[in-house]
Write a protein that holds these residues in place. Structure first.
Motif, mmCIF file in Angstrom:
data_model
loop_
_atom_site.group_PDB
_atom_site.id
_atom_site.type_symbol
_atom_site.label_atom_id
_atom_site.label_comp_id
_atom_site.label_asym_id
_atom_site.label_seq_id
_atom_site.Cartn_x
_atom_site.Cartn_y
_atom_site.Cartn_z
ATOM 1 N N GLY A 318 0.832 -1.177 -0.017
ATOM 2 C CA GLY A 318 0.134 0.014 -0.039
ATOM 3 C C GLY A 318 0.783 1.330 0.161
ATOM 4 N N ARG A 319 2.040 1.291 -0.257
ATOM 5 C CA ARG A 319 2.915 2.231 -0.274
ATOM 6 C C ARG A 319 2.982 2.782 -1.776
ATOM 7 N N LEU A 320 2.169 3.437 -2.195
ATOM 8 C CA LEU A 320 1.601 3.716 -3.592
ATOM 9 C C LEU A 320 2.698 4.880 -4.368
ATOM 10 N N ASP A 321 2.896 5.928 -3.458
ATOM 11 C CA ASP A 321 3.938 6.783 -4.098
ATOM 12 C C ASP A 321 5.216 6.102 -4.461
ATOM 13 N N LEU A 322 5.785 5.336 -3.363
ATOM 14 C CA LEU A 322 7.027 4.783 -3.800
ATOM 15 C C LEU A 322 6.950 3.610 -4.680
ATOM 16 N N ALA A 323 5.959 2.989 -4.777
ATOM 17 C CA ALA A 323 5.606 2.002 -5.952
ATOM 18 C C ALA A 323 5.470 2.697 -7.283
ATOM 19 N N GLN A 324 4.983 3.636 -7.296
ATOM 20 C CA GLN A 324 4.785 4.330 -8.653
ATOM 21 C C GLN A 324 6.158 4.545 -9.335
ATOM 22 N N ALA A 325 6.861 5.465 -8.318
ATOM 23 C CA ALA A 325 8.335 5.823 -8.904
ATOM 24 C C ALA A 325 9.069 4.593 -9.297
ATOM 25 N N ALA A 326 9.022 3.579 -8.446
ATOM 26 C CA ALA A 326 9.802 2.269 -8.890
ATOM 27 C C ALA A 326 9.458 1.765 -10.053
ATOM 28 N N LEU A 327 8.007 1.341 -10.184
ATOM 29 C CA LEU A 327 7.525 0.979 -11.536
ATOM 30 C C LEU A 327 7.638 1.894 -12.844
#
Length: 417
Positions: A318-327
């Motif tokens: 659920g850490r969406l900001d971190l997820a989007q940057a990595a993806l």
């Protein structure tokens, strides 16, 4: 007292006993319910683990319910449709896989007794062919297309195992390698029972060959099956065993780093952010290795996918900001240049769509979801189809948006293929 009672009296779970013997947990279950007898080499190991003689072990075993024994590692399934080519290929594949497992368990004397002067190939030739098949697997849009080729390679390997004389370790290594590829083909096609059987054989044969890196990788792949079936605690146990084995392997290989990467996925599924990040940090030390750390076959982890893997773990947590940057970094790395993986890019796109679903952003959900759908259709990948099916569970109120509803209907059609 029966086999199960004796196991419990010694404090073993089915999983622990299976890991000790290098077999699948379901195999232990079949021994205990009398659906199949252990093979001769397995009987010796089982008797030692349970601290009984072979005669006492026989008394613990329940006779099979019928004279037609089920092959070890093969689960029963619904009757196939008559003339179904895919089912015919699958059954031939499983039959040859079962024979391979039996032949790898033979002693040198037993193997010599089977020899008929046929020499189907050398270990070097098998290693070269296996390496070629792994390359074809990685580049193929449709992984299922490899079923007949892997089946033929297993047939050739059977002949070599049956006629082998002297040292069998090189052939056992080749067999463990090929069993893992067979499992990958089955897993991508959503054939979990077939994949489990293949990985269990790979683990057992790797143990006999004392090939710790091969053995660890077989357990990692088996853990993926457990996670796909929702057995995350069981997968974590399997990965702990893989971590111990990798520690006994070649320190120049990336085996222990791949184990850590998959452990991060298990911890993310269990909701443990701290453990997940520690595991990812261990995985990223793969960059410190020098020389060739992956062989491109049964061990492919080289750190190239760390961005997408970290992003996917953050989505799960659920850490969406971190997820989007990595993806987003991962998408740039997986642009579909020649040789890039449809399966790999499809998984990243599905994660990006999942972020849209969690943020209640139908535009992001539909944009990335449709692109992932097109790759799933082009590749026929069961893996991407599974990921998309899980995406539907995230729709929630967005299901009222007609575009999201249409995407869900298309995913359902894809999953049924």
């Amino acid at each position: 007292m029966g086999l199960a009672e004796r196991r419990r009296a010694l404090g073993y779970s089915q999983e622990e006993l299976a890991l000790l013997l290098g077999v699948d947990r379901t195999t232990v279950g079949r021994w205990e319910n009398g659906r199949v007898y252990p093979q001769s080499p397995q009987r010796r190991g089982l008797a030692a683990a349970l601290e009984v003689s072979l005669e006492e072990l026989d008394a613990l075993l329940v006779p099979p319910h019928s004279t037609a024994r089920e092959p070890v590692g093969q689960q029963s399934s619904e009757p196939p449709k008559a003339g179904d080519p895919d089912e015919m290929i699958r059954r031939a594949f499983l039959r040859i896989l079962t024979v391979s497992g039996a032949l790898t368990a033979l002693s040198a004397e037993d193997a010599e007794a089977l020899a008929e002067g046929v020499r189907a190939g050398t270990p070097t030739e098998f290693a070269r062919m296996n390496s070629h098949l792994w390359q074809v697997y990685q580049l193929s849009r449709s992984k299922g297309a490899l079923y007949p080729v892997v089946r033929d390679q297993l047939s050739t390997l059977n002949e070599a195992l049956a006629s082998s004389l002297g040292s069998r370790r090189p052939l056992l290594n080749a067999a463990a390698d090929l069993f893992q590829l067979a499992g990958e083909v089955a897993f991508d096609g959503n054939r979990y029972a077939d994949a489990s059987a293949s990985y269990a054989l790979a683990a057992s044969v790797s143990k006999d060959a004392q090939a710790y890196d091969l053995w660890a990788c077989a357990l990692v792949r088996h853990a993926y099956v457990d996670m796909s079936e929702g057995h995350c605690h069981q997968a974590a146990q399997m990965l702990e065993a893989a971590e111990r084995l990798a520690g006994r392997g070649d320190e120049n290989l990336s085996t222990r780093h791949w184990v850590a990467s998959v452990q991060a996925e298990a911890y993310a599924t269990l909701g443990d952010l701290d453990a997940c990040e520690r595991a990812m940090d261990r995985a990223e030390t793969v960059r410190d290795l020098t020389g060739v750390s992956a062989n491109g076959g049964w061990l492919r982890f080289d750190g190239a996918r760390l961005a997408e893997e970290r992003g996917s773990r953050y989505v799960q947590l659920g850490r969406l900001d971190l997820a989007q940057a990595a993806l987003e970094r991962a998408l740039a790395q997986t642009a579909l240049a020649p040789g890039q993986s449809y399966r790999r890019r499809g998984a990243v796109l599905t994660d990006m769509a999942a972020i849209g679903a969690k943020r209640r952003d139908p535009d992001q959900l539909v944009t990335y979801g449709r692109e992932a759908m097109s790759l799933a259709r082009a590749s026929g990948s069961g893996y991407v189809a599974r990921r998309l099916r899980s995406l539907c569970d995230e729709f929630g109120p967005l299901s009222r948006d007609h575009r999201v509803a249409e995407l869900g209907a298309e995913i359902a059609t894809l999953s049924a293929r």
